[in-house]
Design an enzyme around this catalytic site. Structure first.
Site, short mmCIF file in Angstrom:
data_model
loop_
_atom_site.label_atom_id
_atom_site.label_comp_id
_atom_site.label_asym_id
_atom_site.label_seq_id
_atom_site.Cartn_x
_atom_site.Cartn_y
_atom_site.Cartn_z
N THR A 192 -18.31 60.96 118.06
CA THR A 192 -17.44 61.89 118.77
C THR A 192 -18.10 62.30 120.08
OG1 THR A 192 -16.43 62.73 116.74
CG2 THR A 192 -16.24 64.11 118.70
N PHE A 194 -18.26 64.99 123.07
CA PHE A 194 -17.97 66.38 123.40
C PHE A 194 -18.18 66.61 124.89
CE2 PHE A 194 -18.98 66.38 118.96
CZ PHE A 194 -18.26 67.41 118.39
#
Length: 296
Positions: A192, A194
């Site tokens: 992921t 960010f």
């Protein structure tokens, strides 16, 4: 506090007190303590207080209001693509992207023990889907929950060794659960990305590899996107992300989110952005920031 389970709520209260004591240093994130967003904050800013928030809007508002200096917001996942709503929230927030951070998502099978007592596992539907093969092989029933860390907290609160959770190792540490297995996701590239948001821009050091993020709206004419992006090709500027989305239900008004390598003060990027502005209705820069190490 009602959005959190009792055990998570106790941790949230302590974290809120720590953030209130030094709000400029606090980093807001969405989710319960132990969420992968919390892990991102701990990895990037290990010495700063992390401030949990129920929604993305709440996390952004804490920075807008000065109750936190930064917010750590997931923007895309290597398996599931962009995170819903974030592309709308970023430009409306008035905040600046000042950094990025990549988290390798390693799901763990957690529980109270013993392992052979487990019959079902709680977690966010995406996490359950990412571990579908392993859970099926173990004969464990997946049970949807709103949050991975919230699922771990719920298991700890219930005190029932029949239900486990799929969440992070950090969640296991925070809620006193045993880690039965780690890295149980079916794909080994689950990552992921960010972005870090701030009210103020952060000056870039000379020579630092940079990323720039911006949004724009094309004119409603043939080949508008081709013309808008042509300057990046002719000036040798690499586009690493290009996504379209509709706003306000208007199919004739397409907006695009873009990440590029480089900064507006570099001549090739400046020329490309100048040509982009000529061929679009508007362009809004969201931030220029150091390139994450995991891009290399």
């Amino acid at each position: 506090m009602s959005s959190y389970s009792p055990r998570a709520a106790t941790l949230v209260e302590a974290m809120e007190r720590a953030a209130a004591a030094n709000p400029l240093a606090a980093v807001a994130f969405q989710g319960a303590p132990g969420a992968y967003s919390h892990q991102a904050v701990r990895e990037k800013y290990p010495d700063r207080p992390a401030l949990p928030c129920v929604t993305f809007e709440d996390a952004i508002e804490t920075v807008q209001s000065g109750r936190a200096g930064l917010a750590m917001i997931p923007i895309e996942n290597s398996l599931h693509g962009r995170v819903a709503d974030v592309h709308f929230l970023l430009p409306e927030s008035g905040l600046h992207i000042v950094g990025e951070h990549f988290v390798r998502v390693r799901h763990c099978l957690l529980g109270l023990g013993p392992r052979d007592a487990l019959r079902a596992v709680l977690s966010h539907p995406q996490a359950l889907g990412q571990c579908r093969g392993r859970l099926r092989g173990w004969g464990l029933e997946p049970v949807a929950h709103f949050d991975t860390a919230g699922a771990a907290a719920a298991v700890a609160d219930a005190g029932d060794n029949v239900e486990g959770a799929v969440a992070s190792r950090l969640a296991a540490e925070l809620y006193g659960l045993e880690v039965f297995a780690e890295g149980i996701e079916d794909a080994d590239h689950n990552t992921t990305r960010f972005v870090i948001l701030s009210r103020e821009t952060v000056p870039m050091s000379a020579g630092t590899p940079a990323m720039t993020s911006f949004i724009f709206e094309t004119r409603n004419v043939p080949a508008s996107l081709f013309k808008a992006l042509g300057g990046f090709a002719t000036n040798g500027v690499n586009i690493t992300k290009l996504e379209s989305y509709l706003r306000d239900g208007r199919f004739s008004a397409v907006e695009f989110y873009v990440d590029i390598e480089g900064a507006p003060y570099e001549p090739p990027v400046a020329l490309a952005l100048e040509e982009l502005a000529f061929h679009t209705k508007w362009v809004r820069l969201l931030g220029t920031y150091p390139r994450g190490r995991d891009r290399n």
